[in-house]
Design a protein around this motif. Sequence first.
Motif, mmCIF file in Angstrom:
data_model
loop_
_atom_site.group_PDB
_atom_site.id
_atom_site.type_symbol
_atom_site.label_atom_id
_atom_site.label_comp_id
_atom_site.label_asym_id
_atom_site.label_seq_id
_atom_site.Cartn_x
_atom_site.Cartn_y
_atom_site.Cartn_z
ATOM 1 N N ALA A 246 -63.626 12.330 59.820
ATOM 2 C CA ALA A 246 -63.060 12.161 58.477
ATOM 3 C C ALA A 246 -63.618 10.896 57.848
ATOM 4 O O ALA A 246 -63.995 9.956 58.541
ATOM 5 N N LEU A 247 -63.660 10.910 56.524
ATOM 6 C CA LEU A 247 -64.050 9.748 55.741
ATOM 7 C C LEU A 247 -62.840 9.344 54.919
ATOM 8 O O LEU A 247 -62.313 10.151 54.145
ATOM 9 N N VAL A 248 -62.358 8.122 55.115
ATOM 10 C CA VAL A 248 -61.249 7.598 54.324
ATOM 11 C C VAL A 248 -61.841 6.625 53.315
ATOM 12 O O VAL A 248 -62.468 5.639 53.687
ATOM 13 N N ILE A 249 -61.649 6.937 52.059
ATOM 14 C CA ILE A 249 -62.173 6.103 50.978
ATOM 15 C C ILE A 249 -61.043 5.221 50.455
ATOM 16 O O ILE A 249 -60.023 5.729 49.994
ATOM 17 N N VAL A 250 -61.218 3.922 50.553
ATOM 18 C CA VAL A 250 -60.293 2.993 49.912
ATOM 19 C C VAL A 250 -60.825 2.859 48.485
ATOM 20 O O VAL A 250 -61.772 2.119 48.226
ATOM 21 N N ALA A 251 -60.235 3.648 47.595
ATOM 22 C CA ALA A 251 -60.776 3.833 46.253
ATOM 23 C C ALA A 251 -60.293 2.733 45.317
ATOM 24 O O ALA A 251 -59.190 2.777 44.789
#
Length: 138
Positions: free
Chosen positions: A7-12
């Motif tokens: 998974a890729l978690v983006i801290v947007a």
Amino acid sequence: VKSQSEALVIVASKQILTRPWCAVEICSAVANKVDIMILQCSDFKFYDGEGFEALREGWTSSDLLIFAQNAIDPLIIEESYRVLPGMPLVEFNAFGTEAEMTSAVASLLPLARPSSGRSSSRSSTRSSGRSSLVTRIT
């Protein structure tokens, strides 16, 4: 992201989509069907037509070189960014307490799909069918 992450978690945050290496990781995740989850900071907005135009005009020659070295056409970046609004999203207070931030991250876990059985060249711990191997970009 291509072969090592479940998974890729983006801290947007406000500038995340303007960073060339973040663009590379997001494109790789989309192309390789890696789960993407978003921790949305208060200053983050998904792009509209004007945002995409500003993005295209804002890439520097150094940015374009990074894309070329990773075999990514800048038009693919826009296509990849257009799928982000459909990804699981949790609001994230980047200035919150450690407990608030931990709670936001923990609330993403139920939104992740069960592990697809993707193989990884890195070791990861599996519990409840999910991998703990996650890539985070900020």
